[in-house]
Design a protein around this motif. Structure first.
Motif, mmCIF file in Angstrom:
data_model
loop_
_atom_site.group_PDB
_atom_site.id
_atom_site.type_symbol
_atom_site.label_atom_id
_atom_site.label_comp_id
_atom_site.label_asym_id
_atom_site.label_seq_id
_atom_site.Cartn_x
_atom_site.Cartn_y
_atom_site.Cartn_z
ATOM 1 N N THR A 19 11.530 -28.200 27.083
ATOM 2 C CA THR A 19 12.928 -27.685 26.231
ATOM 3 C C THR A 19 13.847 -27.534 27.268
ATOM 4 O OG1 THR A 19 12.084 -25.360 26.749
ATOM 5 C CG2 THR A 19 11.638 -26.383 24.429
ATOM 6 N N LYS A 20 14.265 -28.551 27.826
ATOM 7 C CA LYS A 20 15.303 -28.582 29.005
ATOM 8 C C LYS A 20 16.507 -28.051 28.750
ATOM 9 C CE LYS A 20 16.769 -32.444 32.255
ATOM 10 N NZ LYS A 20 17.052 -33.725 32.322
ATOM 11 N N GLY A 21 16.916 -27.799 27.478
ATOM 12 C CA GLY A 21 18.294 -27.260 27.258
ATOM 13 C C GLY A 21 18.129 -25.635 27.289
ATOM 14 N N TRP A 22 17.391 -25.128 27.559
ATOM 15 C CA TRP A 22 17.245 -23.432 27.741
ATOM 16 C C TRP A 22 16.946 -23.129 29.175
ATOM 17 C CZ3 TRP A 22 13.410 -23.273 22.989
ATOM 18 C CH2 TRP A 22 14.053 -23.329 21.802
ATOM 19 N N ASP A 23 17.400 -22.147 29.688
ATOM 20 C CA ASP A 23 17.148 -21.573 30.974
ATOM 21 C C ASP A 23 15.883 -20.681 30.648
ATOM 22 O OD1 ASP A 23 17.868 -18.956 29.841
ATOM 23 O OD2 ASP A 23 19.992 -19.100 30.768
ATOM 24 N N VAL A 41 6.159 -22.637 33.993
ATOM 25 C CA VAL A 41 7.495 -22.457 34.482
ATOM 26 C C VAL A 41 7.641 -23.785 35.514
ATOM 27 C CG1 VAL A 41 9.255 -21.302 35.719
ATOM 28 C CG2 VAL A 41 7.548 -20.155 34.305
ATOM 29 N N TRP A 42 8.680 -24.473 35.437
ATOM 30 C CA TRP A 42 8.928 -25.669 36.512
ATOM 31 C C TRP A 42 10.023 -24.931 37.510
ATOM 32 C CZ3 TRP A 42 8.703 -31.165 36.597
ATOM 33 C CH2 TRP A 42 7.804 -31.617 35.904
ATOM 34 N N ARG A 43 9.937 -25.149 38.453
ATOM 35 C CA ARG A 43 10.477 -24.426 39.907
ATOM 36 C C ARG A 43 11.674 -24.640 39.591
ATOM 37 N NH1 ARG A 43 7.939 -26.389 45.514
ATOM 38 N NH2 ARG A 43 9.019 -24.689 46.292
ATOM 39 N N GLN A 44 12.617 -25.707 39.126
ATOM 40 C CA GLN A 44 13.845 -25.449 39.139
ATOM 41 C C GLN A 44 14.664 -24.292 38.146
ATOM 42 O OE1 GLN A 44 11.805 -27.960 38.564
ATOM 43 N NE2 GLN A 44 13.114 -29.841 38.052
ATOM 44 N N TRP A 45 13.530 -23.864 37.149
ATOM 45 C CA TRP A 45 14.049 -22.805 36.370
ATOM 46 C C TRP A 45 13.760 -21.384 36.975
ATOM 47 C CZ3 TRP A 45 13.332 -27.131 34.377
ATOM 48 C CH2 TRP A 45 13.946 -27.544 33.129
ATOM 49 N N LEU A 46 13.238 -21.454 38.342
ATOM 50 C CA LEU A 46 13.255 -20.228 38.952
ATOM 51 C C LEU A 46 14.653 -20.157 40.072
ATOM 52 C CD1 LEU A 46 9.483 -19.696 40.135
ATOM 53 C CD2 LEU A 46 10.885 -18.529 38.419
ATOM 54 N N GLU A 47 15.384 -21.223 40.285
ATOM 55 C CA GLU A 47 16.488 -21.154 40.848
ATOM 56 C C GLU A 47 17.392 -20.002 40.951
ATOM 57 O OE1 GLU A 47 17.997 -25.261 41.331
ATOM 58 O OE2 GLU A 47 15.965 -25.866 42.127
ATOM 59 N N GLY A 48 17.752 -19.312 42.096
ATOM 60 C CA GLY A 48 18.616 -18.122 41.733
ATOM 61 C C GLY A 48 18.003 -17.100 41.201
ATOM 62 N N ARG A 49 16.580 -17.135 40.992
ATOM 63 C CA ARG A 49 16.180 -15.791 40.226
ATOM 64 C C ARG A 49 14.919 -15.166 41.233
ATOM 65 N NH1 ARG A 49 17.250 -19.061 35.975
ATOM 66 N NH2 ARG A 49 17.886 -18.187 34.023
ATOM 67 N N ILE A 252 6.721 -32.717 28.026
ATOM 68 C CA ILE A 252 7.301 -33.688 27.386
ATOM 69 C C ILE A 252 8.767 -33.978 28.016
ATOM 70 C CG2 ILE A 252 8.158 -35.163 25.502
ATOM 71 C CD1 ILE A 252 6.539 -33.375 23.626
ATOM 72 N N PHE A 253 8.781 -35.355 28.735
ATOM 73 C CA PHE A 253 10.084 -35.514 29.395
ATOM 74 C C PHE A 253 10.459 -36.816 28.492
ATOM 75 C CE2 PHE A 253 7.434 -35.685 33.390
ATOM 76 C CZ PHE A 253 7.170 -34.461 33.528
ATOM 77 N N SER A 254 11.676 -36.420 27.490
ATOM 78 C CA SER A 254 12.247 -37.422 26.693
ATOM 79 C C SER A 254 13.743 -37.345 26.751
ATOM 80 C CB SER A 254 11.629 -37.028 25.423
ATOM 81 O OG SER A 254 12.169 -37.976 24.312
ATOM 82 N N ASN A 255 14.467 -38.483 27.048
ATOM 83 C CA ASN A 255 15.738 -38.420 26.855
ATOM 84 C C ASN A 255 16.135 -38.300 25.314
ATOM 85 O OD1 ASN A 255 16.372 -38.541 29.564
ATOM 86 N ND2 ASN A 255 16.142 -40.838 29.331
ATOM 87 N N ARG A 256 15.231 -38.840 24.594
ATOM 88 C CA ARG A 256 15.362 -39.081 23.068
ATOM 89 C C ARG A 256 15.407 -37.575 22.549
ATOM 90 N NH1 ARG A 256 11.274 -40.105 19.416
ATOM 91 N NH2 ARG A 256 9.876 -40.097 21.333
ATOM 92 N N TRP A 257 14.437 -36.903 22.639
ATOM 93 C CA TRP A 257 13.980 -35.624 22.281
ATOM 94 C C TRP A 257 15.287 -34.726 22.899
ATOM 95 C CZ3 TRP A 257 11.982 -34.131 17.900
ATOM 96 C CH2 TRP A 257 10.881 -34.894 17.415
ATOM 97 N N GLU A 259 18.011 -34.867 23.476
ATOM 98 C CA GLU A 259 19.398 -35.062 22.737
ATOM 99 C C GLU A 259 19.579 -34.195 21.528
ATOM 100 O OE1 GLU A 259 20.035 -39.157 22.125
ATOM 101 O OE2 GLU A 259 20.335 -39.683 24.179
ATOM 102 N N LYS A 260 18.471 -34.027 20.970
ATOM 103 C CA LYS A 260 18.382 -33.144 19.776
ATOM 104 C C LYS A 260 18.631 -31.713 20.330
ATOM 105 C CE LYS A 260 14.999 -36.562 18.055
ATOM 106 N NZ LYS A 260 15.196 -37.743 17.256
ATOM 107 N N PRO A 261 18.742 -30.780 19.127
ATOM 108 C CA PRO A 261 19.027 -29.586 19.355
ATOM 109 C C PRO A 261 17.594 -28.916 19.783
ATOM 110 C CG PRO A 261 20.114 -30.078 17.237
ATOM 111 C CD PRO A 261 19.381 -31.299 17.612
ATOM 112 N N THR A 262 17.657 -27.964 20.712
ATOM 113 C CA THR A 262 16.352 -27.696 21.581
ATOM 114 C C THR A 262 15.685 -26.948 20.369
ATOM 115 O OG1 THR A 262 17.483 -27.626 23.467
ATOM 116 C CG2 THR A 262 15.245 -26.531 23.449
ATOM 117 N N PRO A 263 16.265 -26.196 19.527
ATOM 118 C CA PRO A 263 15.107 -25.279 18.542
ATOM 119 C C PRO A 263 14.466 -26.196 17.408
ATOM 120 C CG PRO A 263 17.314 -24.164 18.697
ATOM 121 C CD PRO A 263 17.519 -25.456 19.373
#
Ligand code: ZN
Length: 277
Positions: A19-23, A41-49, A252-257, A259-263
């Motif tokens: 759910t890449k669109g969400w922090d 948790v992916w590490r990028q999500w911890l950056e600055g935290r 899931i890594f998906s450019n297609r998904w 692009e859609k709204p994360t909810p």
């Protein structure tokens, strides 16, 4: 725990990259609200935290932290780069401990300038170099074998047999395997190697998604479960027959998904989890 199989999300975990669109805060809030039980948790999500505070807020939302993704990338031609990679892996282990994640997933790495044999040796040595720290903090390390299409620059460990071989060499209870159906579904030795993995108590993580035909992007065209050709139910039965009862992690890594709204994507994940996983 809800035992109704039609609404049982007690083993469902979602990776933040899915759910890449969400922090991190948004992901934790939405997952918990939807009934998802775990988060990787992916590490990028911890950056600055502060990982300690991040862990507290995730648990306060009611989620179990399943793993930190990802360490690895040990091989390099230059020794300096290999030492840097070991330092980075030590940071990942420390962050996992602070976060309260029991496990670090390892995408082991490869470099096209050297042989796969050399890269595998460097992977084994790199993991060994971080084991004392992992031991002192009680953090498990999970080697994730990657599909052979990534053997040039992402991982020299490309089958479950190869991952098991590295585990055998290191022979340590904190070293195991992250079993991702996307990378392993094609393997004619899957049943035998799955048995070897589970019997050795090293099936530390189980990742699901699906394989699209045609696959239009080598990294970011994974399918939602049920969209592709992976025998998800069959593979799950195989790991469970051998005694696996851990979390089922949607990665899931998906450019297609994306692009859609994360909810909407999260809703589709819940449905696909119940119907196809
Ligand atoms: Zn994975």
């Amino acid at each position: 725990m809800n035992a109704d199989p039609l609404t049982d999300f007690s083993r469902l975990c979602v990776h933040t990259i899915t759910t890449k669109g969400w922090d991190l805060e948004e992901a934790a809030e939405h997952y918990a609200k939807a009934g998802v039980s775990g988060i990787t948790v992916w590490r990028q999500w911890l950056e600055g935290r502060d990982p300690l505070k991040a862990g507290e807020s995730i648990r306060a939302a009611g989620l179990k932290i399943v793993s930190l993704c990802r360490g690895g990338f040990y091989p390099a031609v230059e020794e300096k780069s290999r030492l840097d990679a070991i330092q980075d892996n030590k940071r990942a282990i420390e962050d996992a401990a602070a976060l309260g994640a029991p496990l670090v997933v390892l995408v082991c790495g490869a470099v096209p300038e050297q042989s796969l044999t050399e890269s595998r040796k460097q992977i084994t040595d790199g993991i060994a170099a971080t084991l004392p720290l992992a031991e002192s903090l009680g953090i498990k390390l999970a080697i994730e074998p990657l599909h052979p299409m990534y053997a040039d620059d992402r991982s020299a460990i490309n089958s479950l047999a190869s991952a098991n071989d590295v585990c055998d060499k290191l022979n340590h209870p904190l070293v195991g395997i992250a079993y991702d159906v996307y990378h392993l579904w094609w393997d004619p030795d899957l049943e035998e190697q799955t048995q070897r993995t589970v019997e050795s108590n090293r099936l530390f993580a189980y990742h699901v998604c699906d394989w699209m035909t045609p696959t239009t992007d080598l990294l970011n065209d994974r399918g939602l479960m049920g969209e592709g050709c992976i025998d998800l139910r069959g593979i799950r039965a195989m790991v469970e027959k051998n005694g696996f009862s851990g979390m089922i992690e949607v990665e899931i890594f998906s450019n297609r998904w994306w692009e859609k709204p994360t909810p909407n994507f999260l809703d589709s994940i819940l449905q696909a989890y119940l119907q196809h996983t």
